[in-house]
Every structure is written in C-alpha cells, then in structure tokens.
Design a protein around this motif. Structure first.
Motif, mmCIF file in Angstrom:
data_model
loop_
_atom_site.group_PDB
_atom_site.id
_atom_site.type_symbol
_atom_site.label_atom_id
_atom_site.label_comp_id
_atom_site.label_asym_id
_atom_site.label_seq_id
_atom_site.Cartn_x
_atom_site.Cartn_y
_atom_site.Cartn_z
ATOM 1 N N ASN A 1 43.550 85.088 24.286
ATOM 2 C CA ASN A 1 42.932 83.904 24.882
ATOM 3 C C ASN A 1 41.531 84.272 25.340
ATOM 4 O O ASN A 1 41.360 85.262 26.045
ATOM 5 C CB ASN A 1 43.756 83.397 26.065
ATOM 6 C CG ASN A 1 45.031 82.738 25.610
ATOM 7 O OD1 ASN A 1 45.046 82.016 24.622
ATOM 8 N ND2 ASN A 1 46.109 82.996 26.316
ATOM 9 N N ILE A 2 40.572 83.481 24.936
ATOM 10 C CA ILE A 2 39.184 83.772 25.295
ATOM 11 C C ILE A 2 38.553 82.564 25.979
ATOM 12 O O ILE A 2 39.008 81.431 25.830
ATOM 13 C CB ILE A 2 38.333 84.169 24.070
ATOM 14 C CG1 ILE A 2 38.184 83.003 23.093
ATOM 15 C CG2 ILE A 2 38.889 85.392 23.385
ATOM 16 C CD1 ILE A 2 37.107 83.220 22.047
ATOM 17 N N SER A 3 37.514 82.850 26.714
ATOM 18 C CA SER A 3 36.648 81.829 27.279
ATOM 19 C C SER A 3 35.232 82.266 26.940
ATOM 20 O O SER A 3 34.860 83.417 27.194
ATOM 21 C CB SER A 3 36.846 81.727 28.784
ATOM 22 O OG SER A 3 35.950 80.796 29.328
ATOM 23 N N ALA A 4 34.464 81.370 26.349
ATOM 24 C CA ALA A 4 33.129 81.752 25.886
ATOM 25 C C ALA A 4 32.106 80.706 26.288
ATOM 26 O O ALA A 4 32.389 79.508 26.306
ATOM 27 C CB ALA A 4 33.121 81.912 24.370
ATOM 28 N N ILE A 5 30.929 81.186 26.618
ATOM 29 C CA ILE A 5 29.773 80.311 26.743
ATOM 30 C C ILE A 5 29.041 80.430 25.418
ATOM 31 O O ILE A 5 28.667 81.535 25.004
ATOM 32 C CB ILE A 5 28.874 80.719 27.921
ATOM 33 C CG1 ILE A 5 29.628 80.546 29.231
ATOM 34 C CG2 ILE A 5 27.591 79.899 27.923
ATOM 35 C CD1 ILE A 5 28.855 80.989 30.450
ATOM 36 N N ALA A 6 28.907 79.322 24.746
ATOM 37 C CA ALA A 6 28.331 79.324 23.406
ATOM 38 C C ALA A 6 27.195 78.310 23.326
ATOM 39 O O ALA A 6 27.170 77.325 24.057
ATOM 40 C CB ALA A 6 29.395 78.996 22.367
ATOM 41 N N GLN B 1 24.309 74.471 25.773
ATOM 42 C CA GLN B 1 25.327 75.483 26.036
ATOM 43 C C GLN B 1 26.639 74.812 26.407
ATOM 44 O O GLN B 1 26.662 73.819 27.139
ATOM 45 C CB GLN B 1 24.881 76.421 27.159
ATOM 46 C CG GLN B 1 23.738 77.309 26.740
ATOM 47 C CD GLN B 1 23.369 78.302 27.816
ATOM 48 O OE1 GLN B 1 23.972 78.351 28.885
ATOM 49 N NE2 GLN B 1 22.366 79.113 27.538
ATOM 50 N N PHE B 2 27.735 75.374 25.876
ATOM 51 C CA PHE B 2 29.074 74.833 26.090
ATOM 52 C C PHE B 2 30.003 75.937 26.569
ATOM 53 O O PHE B 2 29.793 77.113 26.276
ATOM 54 C CB PHE B 2 29.652 74.270 24.788
ATOM 55 C CG PHE B 2 28.876 73.119 24.221
ATOM 56 C CD1 PHE B 2 28.966 71.868 24.774
ATOM 57 C CD2 PHE B 2 28.051 73.304 23.125
ATOM 58 C CE1 PHE B 2 28.255 70.805 24.253
ATOM 59 C CE2 PHE B 2 27.339 72.249 22.587
ATOM 60 C CZ PHE B 2 27.440 70.999 23.154
ATOM 61 N N LYS C 1 31.680 71.897 29.523
ATOM 62 C CA LYS C 1 32.983 72.244 28.964
ATOM 63 C C LYS C 1 33.392 71.177 27.953
ATOM 64 O O LYS C 1 33.352 69.980 28.253
ATOM 65 C CB LYS C 1 34.030 72.363 30.062
ATOM 66 C CG LYS C 1 35.351 72.843 29.537
ATOM 67 C CD LYS C 1 36.315 73.177 30.634
ATOM 68 C CE LYS C 1 37.600 73.684 30.006
ATOM 69 N NZ LYS C 1 38.520 74.201 30.977
ATOM 70 N N ILE C 2 33.773 71.627 26.756
ATOM 71 C CA ILE C 2 34.197 70.688 25.716
ATOM 72 C C ILE C 2 35.597 71.063 25.231
ATOM 73 O O ILE C 2 36.004 72.216 25.300
ATOM 74 C CB ILE C 2 33.207 70.646 24.526
ATOM 75 C CG1 ILE C 2 32.978 72.027 23.939
ATOM 76 C CG2 ILE C 2 31.892 70.025 24.939
ATOM 77 C CD1 ILE C 2 32.159 72.029 22.667
ATOM 78 N N ASN C 3 36.297 70.052 24.737
ATOM 79 C CA ASN C 3 37.662 70.246 24.258
ATOM 80 C C ASN C 3 37.822 69.906 22.783
ATOM 81 O O ASN C 3 38.870 70.156 22.215
ATOM 82 C CB ASN C 3 38.627 69.375 25.072
ATOM 83 C CG ASN C 3 38.601 69.735 26.536
ATOM 84 O OD1 ASN C 3 38.585 70.903 26.887
ATOM 85 N ND2 ASN C 3 38.568 68.736 27.390
#
Length: 107
Positions: free
Chosen positions: A82-87, A42-43, A27-29
């Motif tokens: 609002n989204i949450s993604a694995i990128a 992957q983030f 997880k990155i901010n």
C-alpha cells in the motif's frame, strides 16, 4: 524609475512563487478527476501496487484503483504494498500521466 519597476516586478514574481508553492496537493480517487485540473497540478494518490513495469527511464506502477504512476528507476520494489504518493500531472499526446514526487509506504 527603472529601479522601481524592477523592484515591483521582482516582488510580483516572488509573491507568485510563494502562492504556487503553498497550495496543498488535491486528494483524488478516480482517474477522471485528473482532467478537471490544469497540468502540473499536484495530487495525493493512494492504493495497492498490483503491477510494476520497468521501462528504459522509469518504473510504471499500476494501482488497484486503476491509477498508473511513474517513478524513477531507483524507487524500491513496491509490488503488493500500500502506497501513498504525491504526484504531479503531466499532459502529453492528449493523455494525462502522474509522476511521483514523494512516495511513502510501510516496509
């Protein structure tokens, strides 16, 4: 002897595959954190989509925390959601980009 070396190399390749697939996304901010990791890492990225731009091959999603994510053209309209993604990070022309692998949002 050749059979033994083949079996050992196949076991080694299989174990590398298992290790690489079992590492969880980070997880990155901040965009600055991307360069601390190797390409193809992957983030997990979260945020609100403030701008959608369509290119010839994909959509570029601009998030409120300055991340830019690319997704396929068939991804749904996500403006103001609002989204949450694995990128996955990609490094090209001395720039990092994030390509969406898995996307979740509330309808």
């Amino acid at each position: 002897m050749k059979k033994i070396s083949l079996i050992i190399s196949l076991i080694g390749l299989f174990s590398l595959l298992v290790i690489s697939l079992s590492t969880p996304p980070v997880k990155i901010n901040s965009k600055d954190q991307i360069s601390e990791f190797p390409p193809n890492q992957q983030f997990v990225v979260e945020g609100r989509v403030i701008k959608e731009t369509q290119t010839k091959y994909n959509k570029i999603l601009q998030l409120n925390n300055n991340f830019q994510l690319s997704c396929p053209l068939d991804c749904p309209p996500l403006l103001n959601k609002n989204i949450s993604a694995i990128a996955e990070s990609e490094f090209y022309n001395d720039k990092y980009s994030l390509k969406i692998l898995k996307l979740s949002y509330k309808k």
